[in-house]
Design an enzyme around this catalytic site. Structure first.
Site, PDB file in Angstrom:
ATOM      1  N   ASN A  84     -37.678 -45.478  22.371  1.00 36.79           N
ATOM      2  CA  ASN A  84     -36.627 -45.188  21.622  1.00 36.79           C
ATOM      3  C   ASN A  84     -37.168 -45.570  20.087  1.00 36.79           C
ATOM      4  O   ASN A  84     -36.690 -44.683  19.030  1.00 36.79           O
ATOM      5  CB  ASN A  84     -35.417 -45.938  21.870  1.00 36.79           C
ATOM      6  CG  ASN A  84     -35.567 -47.335  21.644  1.00 36.79           C
ATOM      7  OD1 ASN A  84     -36.468 -47.929  21.987  1.00 36.79           O
ATOM      8  ND2 ASN A  84     -34.456 -48.028  21.472  1.00 36.79           N
TER       9      ASN A  84
ATOM     10  N   CYS B 149     -31.051 -49.891  21.242  1.00 35.41           N
ATOM     11  CA  CYS B 149     -30.642 -51.175  21.936  1.00 35.41           C
ATOM     12  C   CYS B 149     -29.366 -52.044  21.226  1.00 35.41           C
ATOM     13  O   CYS B 149     -28.784 -52.385  21.983  1.00 35.41           O
ATOM     14  CB  CYS B 149     -31.719 -51.877  22.526  1.00 35.41           C
ATOM     15  SG  CYS B 149     -32.722 -52.785  21.262  1.00 35.41           S
TER      16      CYS B 149
ATOM     17  N   GLU C 161     -38.188 -62.691  20.743  1.00 32.05           N
ATOM     18  CA  GLU C 161     -39.159 -62.215  19.890  1.00 32.05           C
ATOM     19  C   GLU C 161     -39.094 -62.716  18.494  1.00 32.05           C
ATOM     20  O   GLU C 161     -37.777 -63.013  18.271  1.00 32.05           O
ATOM     21  CB  GLU C 161     -39.450 -60.862  20.001  1.00 32.05           C
ATOM     22  CG  GLU C 161     -39.714 -60.224  21.437  1.00 32.05           C
ATOM     23  CD  GLU C 161     -39.949 -58.864  21.771  1.00 32.05           C
ATOM     24  OE1 GLU C 161     -39.315 -57.939  20.947  1.00 32.05           O
ATOM     25  OE2 GLU C 161     -40.847 -58.291  22.603  1.00 32.05           O
TER      26      GLU C 161
ATOM     27  N   GLU D 248     -37.052 -57.922  26.945  1.00 35.92           N
ATOM     28  CA  GLU D 248     -35.903 -57.309  25.946  1.00 35.92           C
ATOM     29  C   GLU D 248     -35.192 -56.057  26.354  1.00 35.92           C
ATOM     30  O   GLU D 248     -35.908 -54.949  26.665  1.00 35.92           O
ATOM     31  CB  GLU D 248     -36.404 -56.987  24.582  1.00 35.92           C
ATOM     32  CG  GLU D 248     -37.323 -58.007  23.965  1.00 35.92           C
ATOM     33  CD  GLU D 248     -36.320 -59.257  23.437  1.00 35.92           C
ATOM     34  OE1 GLU D 248     -35.118 -59.010  23.463  1.00 35.92           O
ATOM     35  OE2 GLU D 248     -36.939 -60.436  23.419  1.00 35.92           O
TER      36      GLU D 248
HETATM   37  P1  NDP Z   1     -37.705 -48.174  30.821  1.00 36.54           P
HETATM   38  O1  NDP Z   1     -37.381 -49.565  31.583  1.00 36.54           O
HETATM   39  O2  NDP Z   1     -37.612 -46.895  31.839  1.00 36.54           O
HETATM   40  O3  NDP Z   1     -39.329 -48.168  30.451  1.00 36.54           O
HETATM   41  C1  NDP Z   1     -39.589 -48.981  29.447  1.00 36.54           C
HETATM   42  C2  NDP Z   1     -41.326 -49.259  29.709  1.00 36.54           C
HETATM   43  O4  NDP Z   1     -41.542 -49.693  31.008  1.00 36.54           O
HETATM   44  C3  NDP Z   1     -41.734 -47.779  29.725  1.00 36.54           C
HETATM   45  O5  NDP Z   1     -42.893 -47.892  28.899  1.00 36.54           O
HETATM   46  C4  NDP Z   1     -41.994 -47.421  31.090  1.00 36.54           C
HETATM   47  O6  NDP Z   1     -43.047 -46.560  31.394  1.00 36.54           O
HETATM   48  C5  NDP Z   1     -42.372 -48.647  31.633  1.00 36.54           C
HETATM   49  N1  NDP Z   1     -42.036 -49.013  32.927  1.00 36.54           N
HETATM   50  C6  NDP Z   1     -41.185 -48.419  33.982  1.00 36.54           C
HETATM   51  N2  NDP Z   1     -41.311 -48.854  35.088  1.00 36.54           N
HETATM   52  C7  NDP Z   1     -42.157 -49.907  35.081  1.00 36.54           C
HETATM   53  C8  NDP Z   1     -42.736 -50.547  36.207  1.00 36.54           C
HETATM   54  N3  NDP Z   1     -42.299 -50.524  37.362  1.00 36.54           N
HETATM   55  N4  NDP Z   1     -43.642 -51.712  35.818  1.00 36.54           N
HETATM   56  C9  NDP Z   1     -44.267 -51.606  34.445  1.00 36.54           C
HETATM   57  N5  NDP Z   1     -43.597 -50.670  33.440  1.00 36.54           N
HETATM   58  C10 NDP Z   1     -42.829 -49.853  33.759  1.00 36.54           C
HETATM   59  O7  NDP Z   1     -36.763 -48.107  29.701  1.00 36.54           O
HETATM   60  P2  NDP Z   1     -36.709 -46.831  28.436  1.00 36.54           P
HETATM   61  O8  NDP Z   1     -38.064 -46.279  27.996  1.00 36.54           O
HETATM   62  O9  NDP Z   1     -35.750 -45.886  29.147  1.00 36.54           O
HETATM   63  O10 NDP Z   1     -36.045 -47.429  27.383  1.00 36.54           O
HETATM   64  C11 NDP Z   1     -34.675 -47.490  26.971  1.00 36.54           C
HETATM   65  C12 NDP Z   1     -34.260 -48.823  27.558  1.00 36.54           C
HETATM   66  O11 NDP Z   1     -34.655 -49.888  26.552  1.00 36.54           O
HETATM   67  C13 NDP Z   1     -32.695 -49.086  27.073  1.00 36.54           C
HETATM   68  O12 NDP Z   1     -32.152 -49.871  28.439  1.00 36.54           O
HETATM   69  C14 NDP Z   1     -32.654 -49.859  25.833  1.00 36.54           C
HETATM   70  O13 NDP Z   1     -31.631 -50.915  25.836  1.00 36.54           O
HETATM   71  C15 NDP Z   1     -33.896 -50.705  26.212  1.00 36.54           C
HETATM   72  N6  NDP Z   1     -34.286 -51.540  24.996  1.00 36.54           N
HETATM   73  C16 NDP Z   1     -34.098 -52.771  24.723  1.00 36.54           C
HETATM   74  C17 NDP Z   1     -34.490 -53.147  23.415  1.00 36.54           C
HETATM   75  C18 NDP Z   1     -34.324 -54.739  23.286  1.00 36.54           C
HETATM   76  O14 NDP Z   1     -34.978 -55.174  22.120  1.00 36.54           O
HETATM   77  N7  NDP Z   1     -33.633 -55.474  23.870  1.00 36.54           N
HETATM   78  C19 NDP Z   1     -34.857 -52.421  22.279  1.00 36.54           C
HETATM   79  C20 NDP Z   1     -35.085 -51.079  22.853  1.00 36.54           C
HETATM   80  C21 NDP Z   1     -34.829 -50.429  23.820  1.00 36.54           C
HETATM   81  P3  NDP Z   1     -42.636 -44.915  31.386  1.00 36.54           P
HETATM   82  O15 NDP Z   1     -41.584 -44.400  30.152  1.00 36.54           O
HETATM   83  O16 NDP Z   1     -43.902 -44.211  31.461  1.00 36.54           O
HETATM   84  O17 NDP Z   1     -41.655 -44.796  32.627  1.00 36.54           O
END
Ligand code: NDP
Length: 485
Positions: free
Chosen positions: A151, A283, A463, A249
């Site tokens: 995002n 988020c 963080e 996070e």
């Molecule tokens: P995901 O959980 O799908 O993915 C996040 C990252 O983790 C990506 O790089 C993804 O790779 C990777 N990933 C997925 N599966 C695994 C695994 N089994 N082991 C290790 N890494 C893995 O989230 P999104 O990318 O869809 O992001 C959106 C989410 O992030 C929302 O829920 C949002 O709320 C949250 N978010 C939270 C924030 C915070 O600070 N609390 C800030 C911003 C977002 P790939 O994309 O290649 O699948």
């Protein structure tokens, strides 16, 4: 077609298996580049490179590490136009947003942690009789994994790698497979910035392949992860038996609490921004708008009138405020949540459908019209599950305690906004809300020194500022007598 590369041991290269994944531009729905489909073998190679680099990097003077980060930040500044366009193309966000938020903040993250490491002092404790000195020696962990979402691609990527590298660790980083471009650009400038080979490694690929391999690797001592709650839970389960340090996070379902005594116009304008910025894919975006009874109808009417006027547009055009959502799958997920809300009896006040910008280039892109839903209670799926798109719900509250109860009726606890001119009520509400951040009469005002993170299912750890440097170091208590025996 451009093929992005991993950075391993200072070398830009494809995956060992020679496989590639398509990278799609969300505004057009068309493939425009490819990334390496890395696996555990690539992660193992990156770990070997990091192991080689760690003994030397961990002993580099703080000022010299800071200088590398500052030179890297200068690269971002110098290439900011290219980065802004790349981020917008990769993610679907308007170039105006990438220019105002994403790229300046990525630069600032590197500069901030350059300064932070120079000011990161250890504690010392001396008992009343001065017989001993205890001091805390904070040592880098070794090799750490940084996994970031789509995002705010470069913004969140640099937010993790900067403190990790500043603290003397070697990093294996994986950007989201959906938005790899800006991390690739950054990796091309690492060497010129003076980051030694193997200190910063980027492994592109799928979460359940490259990401999973990072999480599982026994030599990787800590995982800093931002992403969805389900992925966070899976990472926690995988790493628990290895006792890895974890910073998670995760998702949110953030309330905006609008009291009747708020500054109406300011609350309205900021709530629209907090709900729909980056197409609702931050988020920290508000998704549950809680409004006090006596101004409910007035606020609802004013809000819907403004949201109806919001137009989706080509993110590459300067005037666009609402761009594309990140992927076809994500658009379909958002629309499915709206359908479920309709079936549950929700009234769609505006939006609720896939939109098409007037620009022909975007005919096959992924756009969602900003959506406002009314008439559903706190237990409904749309008020409990994260949608992470331009969709908000309205709920009515009677008084302060009802507002707090509704706000806390969620498994999440990331952020909240509170709108009132009664300072006492504002403080009481903030302290009663289960969230990592509470904004009073504002939103998204950030100071990089403050602790950032969520409670409940929104995450683990904090963080930001010295919290991040503490996470990326292991404290050792050293004790010595002050008198000779
Ligand atoms: P995901 O959980 O799908 O993915 C996040 C990252 O983790 C990506 O790089 C993804 O790779 C990777 N990933 C997925 N599966 C695994 C695994 N089994 N082991 C290790 N890494 C893995 O989230 P999104 O990318 O869809 O992001 C959106 C989410 O992030 C929302 O829920 C949002 O709320 C949250 N978010 C939270 C924030 C915070 O600070 N609390 C800030 C911003 C977002 P790939 O994309 O290649 O699948």
């Amino acid at each position: 077609m451009e093929q992005l590369q991993n950075l391993i041991g200072g070398e830009l290269r494809g995956a060992i298996n020679g496989e590639w994944l398509d990278n799609i531009e969300p505004a057009t729905g068309k493939v425009y580049s490819q990334i390496p489909r890395s696996t555990a073998a690539d992660v193992a190679l990156a770990v070997q490179a990091a192991e080689k680099a760690f003994p030397s990097w961990s002993t580099v003077a703080f000022a010299d590490r800071a200088a590398c980060l500052r030179r890297w930040a200068e690269k971002i500044a110098r290439h900011s136009e290219a980065l802004i366009h790349a981020e917008s193309k990769d993610n679907g966000k308007p170039i105006s947003l990438a220019a105002a938020v994403d790229i300046p903040r990525a630069q600032k993250n590197l500069e901030f942690f350059a300064g932070a490491i120079e000011h990161f002092a250890s504690e010392a404790h001396i008992p009343a009789d001065s017989s001993h000195i205890h001091y805390t020696h904070r040592k880098p962990l070794g090799i750490v994994g940084c996994i970031s979402p789509w995002n705010l691609p470069l913004y969140l990527f640099t937010w993790k790698i900067a403190p990790a590298i500043a603290a003397g660790n070697c990093v294996i980083a994986k950007p989201s497979e959906i938005t790899p471009f800006s991390a690739f650009m950054l990796s091309q400038w690492a060497e010129e910035a003076g980051i030694p080979k193997g200190v910063f490694n980027v492994v592109h690929g799928l979460g359940n392949e490259a990401g999973q391999a990072i999480v599982e690797h026994p030599q990787i001592k800590a995982i800093s992860f931002t992403g969805g709650t389900a992925t966070g839970a899976h990472i926690a389960q995988t790493t628990a038996p290895q006792f890895k340090k974890l910073s998670l996070e995760l998702g949110g379902k953030n309330p905006a609490i609008i009291f009747a005594d708020c500054d109406f116009d300011k609350a309205l304008a900021t709530t629209i921004r907090s709900s729909f910025a980056n197409q609702g894919q931050i988020c920290l975006c508000s998704s549950r708008i809680l409004i006090e009874d006596s101004i409910y109808d007035r606020f609802k009417t004013a809000l819907v009138e403004k949201v109806k006027r919001m137009q989706v547009g080509d993110p590459a055009e300067k005037g666009t405020k609402m761009g594309a959502v990140v992927s076809q799958a994500h658009r379909d997920k958002i629309l499915h949540s709206v359908e479920k809300a309709k079936e549950a009896g929700g009234q769609i006040l505006c939006g609720g459908y896939a939109a098409t910008p007037p620009n022909e280039r975007c005919n096959s892109g992924f756009f969602v019209q900003p959506t406002v839903i009314d008439g559903l209670g706190p237990k409904c799926a749309i008020n409990q599950e994260e949608v992470f798109g331009p969709v908000i719900t309205l709920q009515r509250f009677r008084d302060e305690s009802h507002a707090i109860a509704l706000a806390n009726d969620s498994m999440y606890g990331l952020a909240a906004t509170i709108w009132t001119q009664d300072i006492g009520k504002a403080h009481r509400t903030a302290s009663s809300i289960e969230s990592g951040i509470a904004w009073i009469n504002c939103w998204l005002v950030r100071d990089l020194r403050t602790p950032f993170g969520g409670v409940k299912s929104s995450g683990l750890g904090r963080e930001g500022g010295f919290e991040a440097l503490r996470f990326f170091t292991e404290p050792q208590n050293v004790c010595l007598p002050t008198h000779a025996n």
